[in-house]
Design a protein around this motif. Structure first.
Motif, PDB file in Angstrom:
ATOM      1  N   ASN A 277       1.169  -1.652   0.127  1.00 51.23           N
ATOM      2  CA  ASN A 277      -0.195  -0.107  -0.640  1.00 51.23           C
ATOM      3  C   ASN A 277       0.641   1.394  -0.095  1.00 51.23           C
ATOM      4  O   ASN A 277       2.092   1.222   0.898  1.00 51.23           O
ATOM      5  N   TRP A 278       0.559   2.337  -1.281  1.00 51.58           N
ATOM      6  CA  TRP A 278       1.262   3.624  -0.923  1.00 51.58           C
ATOM      7  C   TRP A 278       1.954   4.077   0.127  1.00 51.58           C
ATOM      8  O   TRP A 278       2.798   4.513   0.416  1.00 51.58           O
ATOM      9  N   TYR A 279       0.756   4.059   1.344  1.00 50.59           N
ATOM     10  CA  TYR A 279       1.027   4.581   2.613  1.00 50.59           C
ATOM     11  C   TYR A 279       1.984   3.795   3.661  1.00 50.59           C
ATOM     12  O   TYR A 279       2.180   4.223   4.643  1.00 50.59           O
ATOM     13  N   GLY A 280       2.146   2.892   3.069  1.00 48.35           N
ATOM     14  CA  GLY A 280       2.870   1.928   3.852  1.00 48.35           C
ATOM     15  C   GLY A 280       4.673   2.549   4.154  1.00 48.35           C
ATOM     16  O   GLY A 280       4.734   2.731   5.271  1.00 48.35           O
ATOM     17  N   ALA A 281       4.513   3.289   3.227  1.00 51.94           N
ATOM     18  CA  ALA A 281       6.185   4.248   3.193  1.00 51.94           C
ATOM     19  C   ALA A 281       5.934   5.487   3.730  1.00 51.94           C
ATOM     20  O   ALA A 281       7.455   5.531   4.778  1.00 51.94           O
ATOM     21  N   LEU A 282       4.781   6.079   4.184  1.00 50.28           N
ATOM     22  CA  LEU A 282       4.472   6.649   5.298  1.00 50.28           C
ATOM     23  C   LEU A 282       4.762   6.455   6.328  1.00 50.28           C
ATOM     24  O   LEU A 282       5.377   7.335   7.150  1.00 50.28           O
ATOM     25  N   ILE A 283       3.256   5.503   6.634  1.00 53.15           N
ATOM     26  CA  ILE A 283       4.300   4.475   8.144  1.00 53.15           C
ATOM     27  C   ILE A 283       5.595   4.483   8.350  1.00 53.15           C
ATOM     28  O   ILE A 283       6.049   5.028   9.440  1.00 53.15           O
ATOM     29  N   SER A 284       6.156   3.818   6.674  1.00 50.16           N
ATOM     30  CA  SER A 284       8.165   3.228   7.684  1.00 50.16           C
ATOM     31  C   SER A 284       8.670   4.555   7.936  1.00 50.16           C
ATOM     32  O   SER A 284       9.233   4.050   8.626  1.00 50.16           O
ATOM     33  N   GLY A 285       8.681   5.602   7.327  1.00 47.57           N
ATOM     34  CA  GLY A 285       9.556   6.600   7.480  1.00 47.57           C
ATOM     35  C   GLY A 285       9.231   7.688   8.871  1.00 47.57           C
ATOM     36  O   GLY A 285       9.964   8.147   9.175  1.00 47.57           O
ATOM     37  N   LEU A 286       7.372   7.307   9.352  1.00 44.87           N
ATOM     38  CA  LEU A 286       7.720   8.302  10.415  1.00 44.87           C
ATOM     39  C   LEU A 286       8.568   6.953  11.171  1.00 44.87           C
ATOM     40  O   LEU A 286       8.537   7.588  12.763  1.00 44.87           O
ATOM     41  N   LEU A 287       8.099   5.703  11.491  1.00 46.06           N
ATOM     42  CA  LEU A 287       8.682   4.609  12.682  1.00 46.06           C
ATOM     43  C   LEU A 287      10.410   4.987  12.777  1.00 46.06           C
ATOM     44  O   LEU A 287      10.924   5.239  14.025  1.00 46.06           O
ATOM     45  N   LEU A 288      10.150   5.330  11.518  1.00 41.89           N
ATOM     46  CA  LEU A 288      12.151   5.318  11.542  1.00 41.89           C
ATOM     47  C   LEU A 288      12.609   6.364  12.273  1.00 41.89           C
ATOM     48  O   LEU A 288      13.949   6.438  12.763  1.00 41.89           O
ATOM     49  N   ARG A 289      12.187   7.227  12.142  1.00 43.64           N
ATOM     50  CA  ARG A 289      12.593   8.552  13.004  1.00 43.64           C
ATOM     51  C   ARG A 289      11.530   9.130  13.860  1.00 43.64           C
ATOM     52  O   ARG A 289      11.750   9.705  15.112  1.00 43.64           O
ATOM     53  N   ALA A 290       9.909   8.910  13.899  1.00 47.46           N
ATOM     54  CA  ALA A 290       9.057   9.752  15.095  1.00 47.46           C
ATOM     55  C   ALA A 290       9.461   8.848  16.349  1.00 47.46           C
ATOM     56  O   ALA A 290       9.492   9.178  17.608  1.00 47.46           O
ATOM     57  N   VAL A 291      10.200   7.223  15.695  1.00 48.95           N
ATOM     58  CA  VAL A 291      10.362   6.237  16.978  1.00 48.95           C
ATOM     59  C   VAL A 291      11.444   6.972  18.445  1.00 48.95           C
ATOM     60  O   VAL A 291      11.148   7.040  19.558  1.00 48.95           O
ATOM     61  N   PRO A 292      12.483   7.100  16.851  1.00 47.31           N
ATOM     62  CA  PRO A 292      13.441   7.213  18.500  1.00 47.31           C
ATOM     63  C   PRO A 292      13.420   8.755  18.410  1.00 47.31           C
ATOM     64  O   PRO A 292      13.541   9.286  19.527  1.00 47.31           O
ATOM     65  N   ALA A 293      12.848   9.295  17.538  1.00 48.29           N
ATOM     66  CA  ALA A 293      12.717  10.818  18.317  1.00 48.29           C
ATOM     67  C   ALA A 293      11.689  10.894  20.111  1.00 48.29           C
ATOM     68  O   ALA A 293      12.004  12.059  20.916  1.00 48.29           O
ATOM     69  N   LEU A 294      10.769  10.319  19.801  1.00 45.84           N
ATOM     70  CA  LEU A 294       9.899  10.398  20.898  1.00 45.84           C
ATOM     71  C   LEU A 294      11.078   9.318  22.471  1.00 45.84           C
ATOM     72  O   LEU A 294      10.284  10.195  23.138  1.00 45.84           O
ATOM     73  N   LEU A 295      11.798   8.321  21.773  1.00 47.78           N
ATOM     74  CA  LEU A 295      12.291   7.831  23.078  1.00 47.78           C
ATOM     75  C   LEU A 295      13.441   8.932  23.463  1.00 47.78           C
ATOM     76  O   LEU A 295      13.937   9.422  24.655  1.00 47.78           O
ATOM     77  N   THR A 296      14.110  10.277  22.976  1.00 49.54           N
ATOM     78  CA  THR A 296      14.523  10.808  23.099  1.00 49.54           C
ATOM     79  C   THR A 296      14.207  11.984  24.292  1.00 49.54           C
ATOM     80  O   THR A 296      14.388  12.043  24.870  1.00 49.54           O
ATOM     81  N   ASP A 297      12.898  12.200  23.391  1.00 46.51           N
ATOM     82  CA  ASP A 297      11.897  12.953  24.860  1.00 46.51           C
ATOM     83  C   ASP A 297      11.577  12.842  25.496  1.00 46.51           C
ATOM     84  O   ASP A 297      11.573  13.384  26.204  1.00 46.51           O
ATOM     85  N   PHE A 298      11.383  11.553  25.643  1.00 44.13           N
ATOM     86  CA  PHE A 298      11.535  10.419  27.414  1.00 44.13           C
ATOM     87  C   PHE A 298      12.627  10.223  28.301  1.00 44.13           C
ATOM     88  O   PHE A 298      12.612  10.176  29.395  1.00 44.13           O
ATOM     89  N   GLY A 299      13.703  10.797  27.433  1.00 46.59           N
ATOM     90  CA  GLY A 299      15.004  10.640  27.856  1.00 46.59           C
ATOM     91  C   GLY A 299      15.162   9.002  27.887  1.00 46.59           C
ATOM     92  O   GLY A 299      16.366   8.946  29.113  1.00 46.59           O
ATOM     93  N   ILE A 300      14.899   8.697  26.673  1.00 46.72           N
ATOM     94  CA  ILE A 300      15.767   6.829  26.651  1.00 46.72           C
ATOM     95  C   ILE A 300      16.114   7.224  25.538  1.00 46.72           C
ATOM     96  O   ILE A 300      16.588   7.665  24.534  1.00 46.72           O
ATOM     97  N   ASP A 301      17.875   6.232  25.838  1.00 46.70           N
ATOM     98  CA  ASP A 301      18.121   5.695  24.902  1.00 46.70           C
ATOM     99  C   ASP A 301      17.580   5.413  23.669  1.00 46.70           C
ATOM    100  O   ASP A 301      16.483   4.115  23.255  1.00 46.70           O
ATOM    101  N   GLY A 302      17.513   6.177  21.249  1.00 49.37           N
ATOM    102  CA  GLY A 302      17.558   5.570  20.739  1.00 49.37           C
ATOM    103  C   GLY A 302      17.754   4.735  20.459  1.00 49.37           C
ATOM    104  O   GLY A 302      16.862   3.680  19.425  1.00 49.37           O
ATOM    105  N   TYR A 303      18.964   3.947  20.916  1.00 48.38           N
ATOM    106  CA  TYR A 303      19.194   2.408  20.716  1.00 48.38           C
ATOM    107  C   TYR A 303      18.512   1.533  20.641  1.00 48.38           C
ATOM    108  O   TYR A 303      18.640   0.533  20.426  1.00 48.38           O
ATOM    109  N   VAL A 304      17.700   1.796  21.830  1.00 50.03           N
ATOM    110  CA  VAL A 304      16.635   0.752  21.975  1.00 50.03           C
ATOM    111  C   VAL A 304      15.707   0.735  20.809  1.00 50.03           C
ATOM    112  O   VAL A 304      14.878  -0.414  21.267  1.00 50.03           O
TER     113      VAL A 304
END
Length: 349
Positions: A277-304
């Motif tokens: 599905n075309w919007y799968g690319a959008l979801i993947s991009g958000l996972l790749l950048r938004a999840v590490p950013a969210l963890l960083t926002d909570f003070g958690i190491d992005g390598y998790v």
């Protein structure tokens, strides 16, 4: 519905000229709604993360063409992002053209390099192709670690020392954070439209036949060589656009961020997000950048995120091979069926 059926469904000959524009309209409408929502609600930190996520969704769209349409495993996509970023920076610093010229130059060169990287696919498939492309990603990692990215210096490499380093100039219409985010969303919408239109038109039908079997494709009159090369060139073009947009987001790029592992990570998240599905690319991009950013926002190491993405990949392969986008599509179909059934029952009464 099986994965093969979902792959072939949107590229079947039964697609009418009436339905085709309607399917393409979903792309700009969704991107417009998403861009307005983020621009109104996000702060500077999240705007930067969202900009990177949208840019990288283009590279995932390229992977979706290779894997979702042709069943080819390419593990050098992030290297092509780096190629596009390098050329965009070099052209921008050397000649100071409009940003769009530098961006297109990076995309075209990445397309040519992607075509060269895809040469092994003419004879290799499966694990062998994955290993060869992963080695190419490793070779790019070595080269970019030695060269670095251009930052306004002289010579072919464009490297500057100390205070001579310069930032890539953004488009005149998109100097601010919000305006550049909207600019990236517009470019991404165009790129996703190009990818989706290919899937729904003649190339998509040819790729579906090749995925079934090259013998079947040849018997149907498909030139396997041309359409495979076409797919790799288009995938490289989209990755090059992503690299140029990333370069414009921060003004510079760091060679340490383009290791071979990033290509593995990108491919894994493409499967998690969904390649059918075309919007799968959008979801993947958000996972790749938004999840590490969210963890960083909570003070958690992005390598998790490595562990999180590993679990998500296992879940996708075991229970949801169509990815998050496929599950969303199935949910929408079920809800539509329920509402349509309820509407008919009301009419019958």
């Amino acid at each position: 519905m099986s994965i093969q059926e979902q792959t072939n469904a949107p590229t079947a000959e039964s697609i009418s000229m009436v339905r085709l524009p309607k399917q393409l309209v979903h792309v700009p409408v969704t991107m417009l709604a998403f861009s307005i929502l983020v621009a109104c609600l996000a702060n500077s930190f999240w705007l930067s993360a969202a900009t990177s996520a949208i840019a990288l969704s283009l590279s995932v769209a390229g992977l979706a063409i290779l894997y979702g349409q042709l069943g080819l495993v390419s593990l050098c996509q992030f290297a092509l992002v780096g190629v596009g970023g390098w050329v965009t920076l070099r052209v921008g610093h050397a000649f100071h053209p409009p940003f769009e010229v530098s961006l297109l130059a990076g995309a075209v060169v990445a397309s040519v390099v992607g075509l060269a990287f895809g040469v092994p696919a003419l004879r290799l498939r499966g694990l062998y192709l994955a290993l060869v492309t992963l080695m190419l990603a490793g070779a790019f990692q070595i080269v970019i670690s030695a060269w670095g990215f251009p930052d306004g210096g002289p010579g072919f490499l464009g490297r500057a020392d100390g205070s001579g380093r310069a930032m890539l100039v953004r488009p005149a219409m998109a100097n601010g954070e919000v305006s550049y985010f909207l600019y990236v969303c517009a470019v991404a919408a165009i790129g996703l439209l190009i990818a989706q239109s290919h899937k729904l038109a003649r190339p998509g039908r040819a790729w579906a036949l090749i995925r079934k079997g090259e013998t079947v494709a040849v018997a149907s009159g498909v030139n396997v060589l041309i359409y495979k090369a076409w797919a790799f060139a288009l995938s490289g073009f989209l990755a090059g656009l992503a690299g140029g947009l990333l370069a414009g987001n921060v003004g510079q790029l760091d060679g340490r961020a383009f290791g071979a592992f990033e290509s593995l990570n990108l491919f894994a998240l493409a499967i998690v997000g969904g390649v059918f599905n075309w919007y799968g690319a959008l979801i993947s991009g958000l996972l790749l950048r938004a999840v590490p950013a969210l963890l960083t926002d909570f003070g958690i190491d992005g390598y998790v995120t490595i562990g999180i993405f590993g679990v998500a990949l296992f879940h996708a392969l075991a229970t949801a091979p169509t990815g998050i986008a496929g599950q969303i599509s199935a949910l929408i179909s079920r809800l539509s069926a329920v509402f349509s059934t309820g509407g008919r029952n009301d009419q019958d009464r």
